[in-house]
Each structure stands twice: as structure tokens, then as C-alpha cells.
Design a protein around this motif. Structure first.
Motif, PDB file in Angstrom:
ATOM      1  N   LEU A 303       0.907  -0.880   0.184  1.00  0.00           N
ATOM      2  CA  LEU A 303      -0.342   0.136   0.019  1.00  0.00           C
ATOM      3  C   LEU A 303       0.467   1.289  -0.113  1.00  0.00           C
ATOM      4  O   LEU A 303       0.273   2.584  -0.303  1.00  0.00           O
ATOM      5  CB  LEU A 303      -0.647   0.306   0.969  1.00  0.00           C
ATOM      6  N   PHE A 304       1.982   1.039   0.508  1.00  0.00           N
ATOM      7  CA  PHE A 304       3.068   2.531  -0.107  1.00  0.00           C
ATOM      8  C   PHE A 304       4.487   2.375  -0.840  1.00  0.00           C
ATOM      9  O   PHE A 304       4.569   1.193  -1.600  1.00  0.00           O
ATOM     10  CB  PHE A 304       4.293   1.975   1.648  1.00  0.00           C
ATOM     11  N   ASN A 305       4.921   3.395  -1.290  1.00  0.00           N
ATOM     12  CA  ASN A 305       5.116   3.574  -2.667  1.00  0.00           C
ATOM     13  C   ASN A 305       6.576   4.073  -1.749  1.00  0.00           C
ATOM     14  O   ASN A 305       7.512   3.279  -2.334  1.00  0.00           O
ATOM     15  CB  ASN A 305       5.226   4.809  -2.760  1.00  0.00           C
ATOM     16  N   GLU A 306       6.856   3.741  -0.574  1.00  0.00           N
ATOM     17  CA  GLU A 306       8.369   4.091  -0.214  1.00  0.00           C
ATOM     18  C   GLU A 306       8.665   3.637   1.481  1.00  0.00           C
ATOM     19  O   GLU A 306       7.934   3.249   2.710  1.00  0.00           O
ATOM     20  CB  GLU A 306       8.858   5.385  -0.123  1.00  0.00           C
ATOM     21  N   ILE A 307       9.355   2.473   1.851  1.00  0.00           N
ATOM     22  CA  ILE A 307      10.197   2.426   3.091  1.00  0.00           C
ATOM     23  C   ILE A 307      11.045   2.860   3.136  1.00  0.00           C
ATOM     24  O   ILE A 307      12.168   3.318   2.655  1.00  0.00           O
ATOM     25  CB  ILE A 307       9.789   0.594   2.743  1.00  0.00           C
ATOM     26  N   VAL A 308      10.759   3.760   4.973  1.00  0.00           N
ATOM     27  CA  VAL A 308      12.328   4.349   5.308  1.00  0.00           C
ATOM     28  C   VAL A 308      12.517   3.772   6.031  1.00  0.00           C
ATOM     29  O   VAL A 308      12.344   3.337   7.559  1.00  0.00           O
ATOM     30  CB  VAL A 308      11.238   5.873   5.649  1.00  0.00           C
ATOM     31  N   ALA A 309      14.104   3.626   5.999  1.00  0.00           N
ATOM     32  CA  ALA A 309      15.371   2.896   7.015  1.00  0.00           C
ATOM     33  C   ALA A 309      15.314   3.552   7.680  1.00  0.00           C
ATOM     34  O   ALA A 309      16.458   4.552   7.948  1.00  0.00           O
ATOM     35  CB  ALA A 309      15.874   2.300   5.736  1.00  0.00           C
ATOM     36  N   VAL A 310      14.931   3.289   8.793  1.00  0.00           N
ATOM     37  CA  VAL A 310      15.570   4.506  10.113  1.00  0.00           C
ATOM     38  C   VAL A 310      16.302   2.949  11.056  1.00  0.00           C
ATOM     39  O   VAL A 310      15.959   2.292  11.436  1.00  0.00           O
ATOM     40  CB  VAL A 310      14.221   4.460  10.759  1.00  0.00           C
ATOM     41  N   ARG A 311      17.441   3.744  12.202  1.00  0.00           N
ATOM     42  CA  ARG A 311      18.119   3.095  12.891  1.00  0.00           C
ATOM     43  C   ARG A 311      18.415   4.000  13.827  1.00  0.00           C
ATOM     44  O   ARG A 311      19.447   5.677  13.432  1.00  0.00           O
ATOM     45  CB  ARG A 311      20.068   2.106  11.930  1.00  0.00           C
ATOM     46  N   ASP A 312      18.291   4.468  15.001  1.00  0.00           N
ATOM     47  CA  ASP A 312      18.761   5.211  16.302  1.00  0.00           C
ATOM     48  C   ASP A 312      17.737   6.359  16.012  1.00  0.00           C
ATOM     49  O   ASP A 312      18.698   6.924  15.990  1.00  0.00           O
ATOM     50  CB  ASP A 312      20.026   4.926  16.889  1.00  0.00           C
ATOM     51  N   GLY A 313      16.969   6.293  15.186  1.00  0.00           N
ATOM     52  CA  GLY A 313      16.274   7.704  14.891  1.00  0.00           C
ATOM     53  C   GLY A 313      16.788   8.626  13.724  1.00  0.00           C
ATOM     54  O   GLY A 313      16.480   8.879  13.616  1.00  0.00           O
ATOM     55  N   VAL A 314      17.462   8.018  13.044  1.00  0.00           N
ATOM     56  CA  VAL A 314      18.710   8.201  12.076  1.00  0.00           C
ATOM     57  C   VAL A 314      18.145   7.659  10.791  1.00  0.00           C
ATOM     58  O   VAL A 314      17.716   6.739  10.869  1.00  0.00           O
ATOM     59  CB  VAL A 314      20.198   8.636  12.111  1.00  0.00           C
ATOM     60  N   VAL A 315      17.478   8.370   9.709  1.00  0.00           N
ATOM     61  CA  VAL A 315      17.174   8.007   8.416  1.00  0.00           C
ATOM     62  C   VAL A 315      18.373   7.957   7.865  1.00  0.00           C
ATOM     63  O   VAL A 315      19.085   8.650   7.230  1.00  0.00           O
ATOM     64  CB  VAL A 315      15.882   8.720   7.931  1.00  0.00           C
ATOM     65  N   GLU A 316      18.654   6.308   7.340  1.00  0.00           N
ATOM     66  CA  GLU A 316      19.904   5.955   6.603  1.00  0.00           C
ATOM     67  C   GLU A 316      19.225   5.391   5.319  1.00  0.00           C
ATOM     68  O   GLU A 316      20.334   6.102   4.454  1.00  0.00           O
ATOM     69  CB  GLU A 316      19.838   4.844   7.247  1.00  0.00           C
ATOM     70  N   THR A 317      18.234   5.284   4.560  1.00  0.00           N
ATOM     71  CA  THR A 317      18.116   5.553   3.867  1.00  0.00           C
ATOM     72  C   THR A 317      16.818   5.249   3.897  1.00  0.00           C
ATOM     73  O   THR A 317      15.447   4.943   4.084  1.00  0.00           O
ATOM     74  CB  THR A 317      18.668   4.632   2.661  1.00  0.00           C
ATOM     75  N   ILE A 318      15.666   5.181   2.209  1.00  0.00           N
ATOM     76  CA  ILE A 318      14.561   5.333   1.792  1.00  0.00           C
ATOM     77  C   ILE A 318      14.204   4.439   0.374  1.00  0.00           C
ATOM     78  O   ILE A 318      14.830   4.739  -0.926  1.00  0.00           O
ATOM     79  CB  ILE A 318      13.617   7.322   1.328  1.00  0.00           C
ATOM     80  N   TRP A 319      13.697   2.961   0.215  1.00  0.00           N
ATOM     81  CA  TRP A 319      12.961   2.839  -0.397  1.00  0.00           C
ATOM     82  C   TRP A 319      12.585   2.362  -1.023  1.00  0.00           C
ATOM     83  O   TRP A 319      11.079   2.219  -0.649  1.00  0.00           O
ATOM     84  CB  TRP A 319      13.137   0.719   0.093  1.00  0.00           C
ATOM     85  N   PRO A 320      12.786   2.814  -2.006  1.00  0.00           N
ATOM     86  CA  PRO A 320      11.293   2.710  -3.627  1.00  0.00           C
ATOM     87  C   PRO A 320      10.677   1.293  -3.303  1.00  0.00           C
ATOM     88  O   PRO A 320      11.642   0.168  -3.596  1.00  0.00           O
ATOM     89  CB  PRO A 320      11.381   3.160  -4.995  1.00  0.00           C
ATOM     90  N   VAL A 321       9.456   0.510  -3.079  1.00  0.00           N
ATOM     91  CA  VAL A 321       8.513  -0.518  -2.831  1.00  0.00           C
ATOM     92  C   VAL A 321       8.169  -0.652  -4.997  1.00  0.00           C
ATOM     93  O   VAL A 321       7.380  -0.440  -4.845  1.00  0.00           O
ATOM     94  CB  VAL A 321       7.238  -0.651  -2.124  1.00  0.00           C
ATOM     95  N   ALA A 322       9.485  -1.488  -5.451  1.00  0.00           N
ATOM     96  CA  ALA A 322       9.483  -1.118  -6.488  1.00  0.00           C
ATOM     97  C   ALA A 322       8.380  -2.306  -7.573  1.00  0.00           C
ATOM     98  O   ALA A 322       7.700  -2.361  -8.386  1.00  0.00           O
ATOM     99  CB  ALA A 322      10.939  -1.919  -7.205  1.00  0.00           C
ATOM    100  N   ALA A 323       8.054  -3.158  -6.508  1.00  0.00           N
ATOM    101  CA  ALA A 323       7.081  -4.218  -7.137  1.00  0.00           C
ATOM    102  C   ALA A 323       5.665  -4.242  -6.409  1.00  0.00           C
ATOM    103  O   ALA A 323       5.359  -5.444  -6.461  1.00  0.00           O
ATOM    104  CB  ALA A 323       7.622  -6.023  -6.596  1.00  0.00           C
ATOM    105  N   ARG A 324       5.640  -2.992  -5.417  1.00  0.00           N
ATOM    106  CA  ARG A 324       4.075  -2.481  -5.714  1.00  0.00           C
ATOM    107  C   ARG A 324       3.241  -2.731  -6.675  1.00  0.00           C
ATOM    108  O   ARG A 324       3.598  -2.585  -8.140  1.00  0.00           O
ATOM    109  CB  ARG A 324       4.255  -1.164  -5.199  1.00  0.00           C
ATOM    110  N   GLY A 325       2.178  -3.747  -6.406  1.00  0.00           N
ATOM    111  CA  GLY A 325       1.279  -3.593  -7.350  1.00  0.00           C
ATOM    112  C   GLY A 325       1.368  -4.470  -8.289  1.00  0.00           C
ATOM    113  O   GLY A 325       0.469  -5.117  -9.051  1.00  0.00           O
ATOM    114  N   ALA A 326       2.709  -5.405  -8.443  1.00  0.00           N
ATOM    115  CA  ALA A 326       2.801  -6.051  -8.903  1.00  0.00           C
ATOM    116  C   ALA A 326       2.208  -7.090  -9.121  1.00  0.00           C
ATOM    117  O   ALA A 326       2.795  -8.197  -9.023  1.00  0.00           O
ATOM    118  CB  ALA A 326       4.056  -6.392  -9.465  1.00  0.00           C
ATOM    119  N   VAL A 327       0.711  -7.641  -8.949  1.00  0.00           N
ATOM    120  CA  VAL A 327       0.437  -8.894  -9.549  1.00  0.00           C
ATOM    121  C   VAL A 327      -0.191  -9.308 -10.131  1.00  0.00           C
ATOM    122  O   VAL A 327      -1.067 -10.872 -10.620  1.00  0.00           O
ATOM    123  CB  VAL A 327      -0.614  -8.516  -8.418  1.00  0.00           C
ATOM    124  N   GLN A 328       0.280  -9.067 -11.552  1.00  0.00           N
ATOM    125  CA  GLN A 328      -0.557  -9.767 -13.082  1.00  0.00           C
ATOM    126  C   GLN A 328       0.683 -10.510 -13.015  1.00  0.00           C
ATOM    127  O   GLN A 328       1.948 -10.398 -13.162  1.00  0.00           O
ATOM    128  CB  GLN A 328      -0.145  -8.622 -13.930  1.00  0.00           C
TER     129      GLN A 328
END
Length: 328
Positions: A303-328
Motif C-alpha cells: 500500500l506504500f510507495n516507499e519504505i523509510v529505513a531508520v536506525r537509532d532515530g536516524v534515516v539511513e535510506t529510503i527504498w522505493p517499493v519497486a514491485a508494489r502492485g505487481a500482481v499480474q
């Protein structure tokens, strides 16, 4: 990630993590780097995206039916190592015809049902008969057996099927099983050669209930905001069914609010989460941000376009959910 990989390595079981949970090529690459033999996808669309990102060994445990999908599958088979499953002669014959037309060799596992009442042949004899059918096709290779979930019926089914096939010198090379809740019991089943877990990468409320993970190990949560307090004991979050899905998966309520564990998310509108905090000693205020562990991380990821990766309260990276909706 490393804990499950180390466990499976110690028992000689190949790890084939299911990427339908995260749908992110970067995480799939991390799983391969940690020692996974390959990845598991659930739909051809996911395979295409992962292949484009450089993943080269993919298991697709699904009945692929129809000319358009079979053509896509065979085009992928010309680029990467891919295997699939079948539970009927109809599926096997379609795979055989497509593989012959595209001049590729396709490994096929027979799916069997251990009680989920989803896909899968129902008896060892049916499994053996389908294995023979696969083995007779010039462009297919019978590669083993597959089921979900792993349970007490798995070993007996495999052993009986193997006994039938061995009479004709047909071997069962792979026995692929799955399920995050059962993952730490894989070594108790000597027939298992490979394991598919998906939710282990994040964890969720369902995984907590199963006992497969502890609260401090869960990495997946949704940050929400209290946008209304219409009554002293009822609040509204800015996340509804379009944020959390409507999956209950046998649980009471729709998520665990870490700041108010006694609160209960009891209902959703599309963009509103209705929660009751009458059992909480302290009450949340409008504008307060709350951390929610959802019931089922797989549905929420999609349901999301991105996942935010956080470690110890600091954003390390943001991953696009590349296969979101790829159900065909």
C-alpha cells in the motif's frame, strides 16, 4: 535476516526468502549477499522487476496459466534461472507447450496440500502421477515437491511420494516448504531441503503472536497521527484501510500501538483508524504521533510507495517499493 540465514545454514537447508513481503530489489540483494540460494516471488510481475534489478535465481511457486503469462515466463527463462510449480495436468501441459515453443527447459515442482485447502494435489499418488507427467515432457524437468505451510503432514506426504517415484528411478531433488511462523522448526523435518519465509524480514503482529519473533526484533511499523478525539475514550488516526489493509489474520483489532499497548484499533474507514483507549491510564492527545505494528506486513507494504529505513532515530535510506502492485 542474518539470524534465519545462519539457522538454515547450520542445518543444511537452502534459504529462498519470499520477496512478496518487501517487494524491494535492494533488500532482495541483501538477502542474497547474506547467503540465500535465490529468491521467491509470487507473481510474474514481481519476477520481471527483480530480474531487471539483477536477481538471477528465482523460484515462482504459482500455477502459470494463459498464453500471455506463459510467454512472459518463457522470456524470463531465457534470461535467468527460474523454476515454477504445478498442481494439475492442465498447468503442466501449458508449461510444456510454451517451453517447447520458446526452446527453453523449465524446472517444475509439484505443489501438494498439507491442509491449507488452497492449491496443491491432495494425495501422494496424485503428486507422483503429476511428477511422471512432467518427467515425460521434453522441455520440462521434474524438480521436486513444494508446499505451504510446513506442518506435521509434510514429512509423511513427501516420504510416501518419494517411495512411489523411486520404483521408477524418479528422484525428488528439492522439497520446498515455507511459513515464517514455522521457520525455527524446519530442522525437525528431515525431508526439507529449502525454506521460503517472507515476513521474517520485517515482522508484524501476526508473527509476534506465533512466537517466531520477539517485539524487539520487529522492524516494521507505521507512524500515524491522532487527528481527532471525538469522545474521552475514542480517537481517530490518520491511517485507515488504505494504510493498514483490513487483514485480521485471526487477531483482535488491527494493530499494536506501541505507546498505548492497551488501546485497541477496532475499526477502519478508508483514511481513518478508529481506536479505543478506555483501558489506558494515560490518554493520547490530538497531534500525538503513534507507532503502530500492523497485523500483516505483506499487505501493508503493497500500500506504500516507499519504505523509510531508520536506525537509532536516524534515516539511513529510503527504498522505493519497486514491485508494489505487481500482481499480474
Amino acid at each position: 535476516m542474518q539470524r534465519l540465514q545462519s539457522y538454515l545454514d547450520s542445518h543444511g537447508i537452502a534459504n529462498w526468502p519470499h520477496i512478496k513481503t518487501h517487494k524491494i530489489p535492494a533488500i532482495a540483494q541483501m538477502q542474497i549477499a547474506a547467503g540465500a540460494a535465490g529468491i521467491t516471488c509470487q507473481k510474474i510481475g514481481e519476477v520481471e522487476i527483480m530480474a531487471q534489478a539483477g536477481l538471477r535465481n528465482i523460484f515462482l511457486p504459482y500455477n502459470i496459466i494463459g498464453e500471455a503469462k506463459l510467454n512472459r515466463l518463457m522470456e524470463l527463462a531465457q534470461q535467468i534461472e527460474i523454476s515454477v510449480t504445478a498442481d494439475s495436468a492442465f498447468v503442466v501441459d501449458g508449461l510444456a507447450q510454451a517451453a517447447q515453443q520458446h526452446q527453453v527447459t523449465m524446472p517444475v515442482l509439484v505443489e501438494f496440500d498439507t491442509g491449507l485447502a488452497r492449491c496443491g494435489v491432495q494425495t501422494p499418488q496424485q503428486a507422483a502421477d503429476l511428477a511422471y507427467r512432467i518427467d515425460r515432457q521434453s522441455n520440462l524437468v521434474f524438480d521436486g515437491l513444494m508446499t505451504y505451510p510446513l506442518n506435521e503432514r509434510t514429512d509423511s506426504f513427501v516420504q510416501q511420494t518419494r517411495a512411489i517415484l523411486e520404483k521408477d528411478r524418479v528422484s525428488v531433488r528439492r522439497v520446498s516448504v515455507g511459513g515464517t511462523p514455522q521457520m525455527w522448526q524446519a530442522h525437525e523435518h528431515p525431508v526439507v531441503t529449502e525454506y521460503r519465509a517472507g515476513m521474517y524480514i520485517y515482522g508484524d503482529r501476526y508473527t509476534l503472536k506465533s512466537g517466531a519473533m520477539k517485539l524487539e526484533e520487529v522492524a516494521f511499523s507505521v507512524i500515524t497521527t491522532v487527528v481527532s478525539r471525538p469522545t474521552p475514550d475514542r480517537g481517530i488516526l490518520d491511517g485507515g484501510s488504505k494504510t493498514f489493509s483490513s487483514d485480521l489474520v485471526g487477531l483482535d483489532g488491527y494493530g499494536l500501538i506501541l505507546e498505548y499497548p492497551q488501546a485497541r484499533i477496532y475499526s477502519f474507514s478508508e483514511e481513518h483508524g478508529h481506536f479505543d483507549f478506555s483501558d489506558c491510564l494515560e490518554k493520547p492527545e490530538i497531534g500525538e504521533r503513534l507507532t503502530v505494528i500492523p497485523n500483516h506486513c505483506c499487505s501493508v507494504t503493497n500500500l506504500f510507495n516507499e519504505i523509510v529505513a531508520v536506525r537509532d532515530g536516524v534515516v539511513e535510506t529510503i527504498w522505493p517499493v519497486a514491485a508494489r502492485g505487481a500482481v499480474q
